[in-house]
Write a protein that holds these residues in place. Structure first.
Motif, mmCIF file in Angstrom:
data_model
loop_
_atom_site.group_PDB
_atom_site.id
_atom_site.type_symbol
_atom_site.label_atom_id
_atom_site.label_comp_id
_atom_site.label_asym_id
_atom_site.label_seq_id
_atom_site.Cartn_x
_atom_site.Cartn_y
_atom_site.Cartn_z
ATOM 1 N N PRO A 188 -8.658 -3.372 4.255
ATOM 2 C CA PRO A 188 -8.728 -4.646 2.350
ATOM 3 C C PRO A 188 -10.135 -3.280 2.551
ATOM 4 O O PRO A 188 -11.103 -3.369 3.579
ATOM 5 C CB PRO A 188 -8.334 -5.469 2.624
ATOM 6 N N LEU A 189 -10.614 -3.169 0.788
ATOM 7 C CA LEU A 189 -12.211 -3.050 0.448
ATOM 8 C C LEU A 189 -12.441 -4.236 0.951
ATOM 9 O O LEU A 189 -12.064 -4.805 0.555
ATOM 10 C CB LEU A 189 -11.900 -2.194 -0.786
ATOM 11 N N ARG A 196 1.326 -1.285 0.029
ATOM 12 C CA ARG A 196 -0.007 -0.080 0.074
ATOM 13 C C ARG A 196 0.815 1.214 -0.077
ATOM 14 O O ARG A 196 1.687 1.645 0.874
ATOM 15 C CB ARG A 196 -0.972 0.219 1.796
ATOM 16 N N LEU A 197 0.464 1.957 -1.616
ATOM 17 C CA LEU A 197 1.140 3.509 -1.270
ATOM 18 C C LEU A 197 2.685 3.906 -1.126
ATOM 19 O O LEU A 197 2.974 3.372 0.410
ATOM 20 C CB LEU A 197 -0.130 4.691 -0.552
ATOM 21 N N GLY A 214 -5.945 5.426 1.180
ATOM 22 C CA GLY A 214 -5.238 4.591 1.070
ATOM 23 C C GLY A 214 -5.006 3.800 0.521
ATOM 24 O O GLY A 214 -4.100 3.093 0.346
ATOM 25 N N HIS A 215 -5.523 3.639 -0.806
ATOM 26 C CA HIS A 215 -5.400 2.657 -1.604
ATOM 27 C C HIS A 215 -4.477 3.080 -3.235
ATOM 28 O O HIS A 215 -4.025 3.995 -3.150
ATOM 29 C CB HIS A 215 -7.491 1.776 -2.730
ATOM 30 N N PRO A 216 -4.215 2.046 -3.730
ATOM 31 C CA PRO A 216 -2.780 2.842 -4.369
ATOM 32 C C PRO A 216 -3.350 3.259 -5.461
ATOM 33 O O PRO A 216 -2.563 3.504 -6.274
ATOM 34 C CB PRO A 216 -1.679 1.020 -4.668
ATOM 35 N N HIS A 224 -2.380 10.163 3.587
ATOM 36 C CA HIS A 224 -2.508 8.481 2.131
ATOM 37 C C HIS A 224 -1.829 9.437 0.797
ATOM 38 O O HIS A 224 -1.459 8.970 0.098
ATOM 39 C CB HIS A 224 -3.297 8.294 1.981
ATOM 40 N N VAL A 245 3.365 6.984 1.158
ATOM 41 C CA VAL A 245 3.587 6.911 2.722
ATOM 42 C C VAL A 245 4.431 5.552 3.208
ATOM 43 O O VAL A 245 5.543 5.909 3.893
ATOM 44 C CB VAL A 245 1.768 7.000 3.755
#
Lengths: 532, 532
Positions: free
Chosen positions: B288-289, A6-7, B365-367, B387, A9
């Motif tokens: 996670p979504l 993730r990302l 926060g999702h890429p 994020h 950050v």
């Protein structure tokens, strides 16, 4: 579902973590005396964290010993001032503050003090010449690819060099006279009504005369420093840069100001995001004492010990004063460890032992320690605060009297005057801080404040030094006040504009009224006259 | 030699460490909306650390649901305002800010705004009545043996209750209008020349007209608040205490002010030792979504997604505006997730999906997230900063326009106006923040500032809450400015005194001169006359 990486950050955080492993390349500005004593533990920690540390050392340094084995890299440079003349200057200064001052009027003291400041600045600029005007040193510094310059600004010029080298600058500063540098160059707000000027010997609780004095103190020191410090420095900087340069503005470009105070010792005051309070940066837990010293300490029994030192600069005092002090110490029930390298006083008691050097921090951290007799230097005071030891202050010069006012106001110390005290004054002071419970309680309270914070002062200092290197500065912590003139800062132009508007409106109103009045009365007058 | 158990400091540190294991007993003041959303994660952390947390909940709360399973203890209390009337009030307010304002003059807006503030305060005092005038609640609170009251002062009265209960008080505050509370009660310095007033829509870089406006903004809001807020509150507090009481003074007794901002989002400004900047206190890494949402997100390919929400209060907008927005979103290459519970707009594109609720933080926060379309609430902005996501702002009311000015000034957002924008404005804004590199870079830079600090905001908030409990307050962080009057604070009495001295001296000088002159000339005159 699998978690994706993730990302950005995470990448950033990773960068921060790996960064310290790679290590930065830090250049350290020369300094002297207790300033250097204070700087060393910070540099040690930076080296522990994988950074490379190179210290500029003038050829006439009294305290920085390049021949001692050390983990710092040294960058020695020649100065046209000899070590002897630096020592002589220091001796003269001490003689003035410890002996001459009592027989002088305030005006005489001030004139002498200004002379000393002028001479000191002249010397400082000769030191700066040693770096700036040496082609080989400047070449080395430019080729050194430093990430940051760390400086105690007490020796001027670091801001100029950091600008020439194009690298970020972090200051480590105890204070400047009346906080002149912090206020005018750093933009630190300091309302004179509750922020006592450094060296004013005032606390934050001021009555009207004290507030008046504090106000004048700021103003007077600003005038003096403008005339004997900034004018000279501006001229020097302008010559070097070949264009009119404000040295204060350059000082204000420092990214972070590590202030060597905290709310255990200083009075709470307004500050700015790039001012970090790291007082006690050099403190550490006590280590075991040398065997013979421990034996002497243990022999004190329940009474415990008193630790006594007048700091790293004063080694001897007059025989008369030494005798008076020794006879006072002989009268306390504690064992006394006195750092003193002068002749053994005739009145020395059996309970007192003289030492050329003492492990001050280890002694202050010893459970048998009941009190600390100190000259009131910040380093020693902070060690006492760290270990929660009440103090008796015998302040002599520089910030020492002001420092003792702080600890005394916080109820953890009694102060005596070296020049006027009698045997019983010192004896009573020691007995008071040991026997009156409140002193120990307050010392422990200060110690609790000192320890109970989110981060140790050294870790905090290291964090912001590394932050500045990582981010090549700390621009986002800098207030916009830096770009304002003094009258803009205080909204005086806005006030003047509003006042002008009000005046114009009043004037218009008056004119209109008088015009109407004249028209009215004028007509009546005319009518009257016609009627007549 | 064996190391003895060294000194009281170790004991102190031990005390601090064991303390959190025992846990404190924390009372939390009622709050509402995004304030409550923001408070919850902090309370969760406090519970994780072994503290007991009891939250006061009014019977007419819209957001605090006592029937939901939760680890907080709840202390419900009855208020004479119904939930429906609170909701109606909120609807009225939204209607005013979103629809009415555009057709009103500044004066009309101001008068309406003051009416709203008056009504809001009246409601707030009815809430306070529910606690203060309920014998059973007050008895429970007194018997609850709380160690601390944690309050968002947006609902007044916590300071009064903390005084009655005799327990320390910690505020968690985003800001007050023109920072009136922080400045006048908290003594936070705010020179109008570089500290823009909250809600002024100014940045810290101000030209003369802006500085003038900021100065007037502070002054005007102070006058308004004095008349419609403080006067009412002073009267209420005085009645309760039976003695003239300044509500502002009571507010100023708060031990710690946890300010929900930091230098990633706010402009650097002077502050005080008891002000801690903990912006982003509620942020956390993305989880996670839900599977179907993740599928939709993944279907966006390289183009990525845009997240769109107008916050927890606005759920619907007019059909006309919804259609305009939908048609703008249909024109961007990204997939769009829009939190919207109104009727499906006719112009909705195939790339846009509506959701009643979205896991905003996890999406940000999702890429694949490229941009965030937001109403500009602080919570959402902070999640985007956390994020590193660039923003398009559609601010509507309260602090939202001002918030967007901040992020826009930092180059991480573009703002559009809901009432005046056209389809292409929104489309272009989204394309700009996604395609112009600088927006993403600046968003990442803010994110880096946010993460790269000594302690996470939540840990820092928890630290100071625990500190205040451990030490039964934080008196040593409180500036002496609290005991000064406004003219003492600004040294106006000192200036008046100095001016008086100068005037007296001038007068004496003039009198003396004129006396001498008269004596001289008088004699001459007499001589002359005699000669004549």
């Amino acid at each position: 579902m699998k978690l994706e990486q993730r990302l950005s950050v995470s990448i950033l955080l990773l960068l921060c973590a790996t960064w310290s492993a790679n290590g930065g390349n830090i250049l350290v500005w020369y300094t002297e005396g207790s300033h250097w004593i204070n700087m060393k533990p910070l540099l040690e920690t930076l080296i522990d964290r994988g950074h490379q540390v190179t210290v500029l050392v003038p050829s006439s340094s009294m305290f920085m010993n390049t021949s001692e084995p050390s983990r710092f890299g040294y960058e020695p440079f020649n100065v046209s001032v000899s070590k002897e003349s630096v020592e002589d200057f220091m001796k003269d200064f001490l003689h003035f503050t410890m002996n001459e001052m009592d027989h002088m009027s305030y005006i005489q003291i001030y004139i002498r003090f200004m002379d000393i400041m002028k001479a000191s600045l002249k010397n400082s600029l000769k030191f700066l010449d040693g770096v700036l005007k040496s082609e080989s040193i400047m070449k080395k510094l430019k080729e050194g690819k430093y990430d940051l310059l760390l400086a105690d600004p007490v020796y001027p010029g670091s801001d100029l060099i950091s600008e020439i080298l194009g690298i970020p600058l972090v200051f480590s500063l105890r204070f400047s006279l009346a906080n002149n540098w912090e206020r005018h160059c750093g933009q630190l707000p300091a309302p004179p009504s509750f922020v006592p000027g450094a060296m004013s010997k005032l606390t934050d609780k001021m009555d009207f005369p004290e507030r008046l004095w504090n106000f004048l103190f700021y103003a007077l020191q600003d005038i003096v420093l403008d005339n004997i410090f900034w004018k000279v420095l501006d001229k020097y900087y302008s010559e070097v840069k070949g264009t009119p340069t404000s040295a204060c503005e350059l000082m204000g470009r420092a990214d972070i100001w590590l202030m060597r105070a905290y709310w255990d010792f200083d009075f709470p005051r307004p500050f700015l995001p790039n001012f970090k309070f790291v007082g006690g940066i050099h403190c550490r837990p006590a280590k075991p004492l040398p065997e013979d010293m421990e034996e002497f300490v243990q022999s004190s029994g329940d009474a415990g010990i008193v630790v006594f030192t007048l700091g790293s600069i004063i080694k001897n005092i007059t025989t008369e004063k030494a005798n008076m002090i020794a006879s006072a110490l002989a009268q306390v029930p504690q064992k006394v460890l006195w750092r003193y390298s002068g002749e053994k006083p005739a009145t020395l008691g059996a309970n007192t032992r003289l030492f050329d050097w003492i492990p001050q921090n280890d002694l202050l951290g010893h459970p048998k320690t009941r009190a600390f007799i100190t000259h009131g230097g910040t380093n020693g005071i902070y060690e006492a605060i760290y270990h929660g030891v009440p103090m008796v202050g015998i302040p002599m010069f520089a910030d020492q009297p002001d420092n003792m006012v702080h600890v005394q106001a916080k109820g953890a110390a009694v102060t005596v005057d070296l020049n006027f005290m009698k045997t019983e004054d010192l004896r009573d002071a020691v007995n008071t801080v040991i026997n009156e419970k409140s002193y120990k309680e307050n010392a422990l309270w200060l110690s609790s404040i000192h320890h109970d914070r989110p981060m140790s002062p050294r870790d905090e200092a290291v964090f912001w030094i590394e932050f500045t290197m990582r981010n090549k500065g700390a621009e986002h912590l800098r207030v916009q006040a830096h770009v304002l003139t003094w009258y803009q800062y205080h909204s005086l132009d806005v006030l003047a504009f509003l006042l002008a508007i009000v005046l114009i409106l009043v004037l218009l109103f008056v004119k209109t009224c008088s015009f109407c009045f004249r028209r009215c009365c004028g007509r009546k007058g005319k009518t009257k006259r016609k009627a007549e």
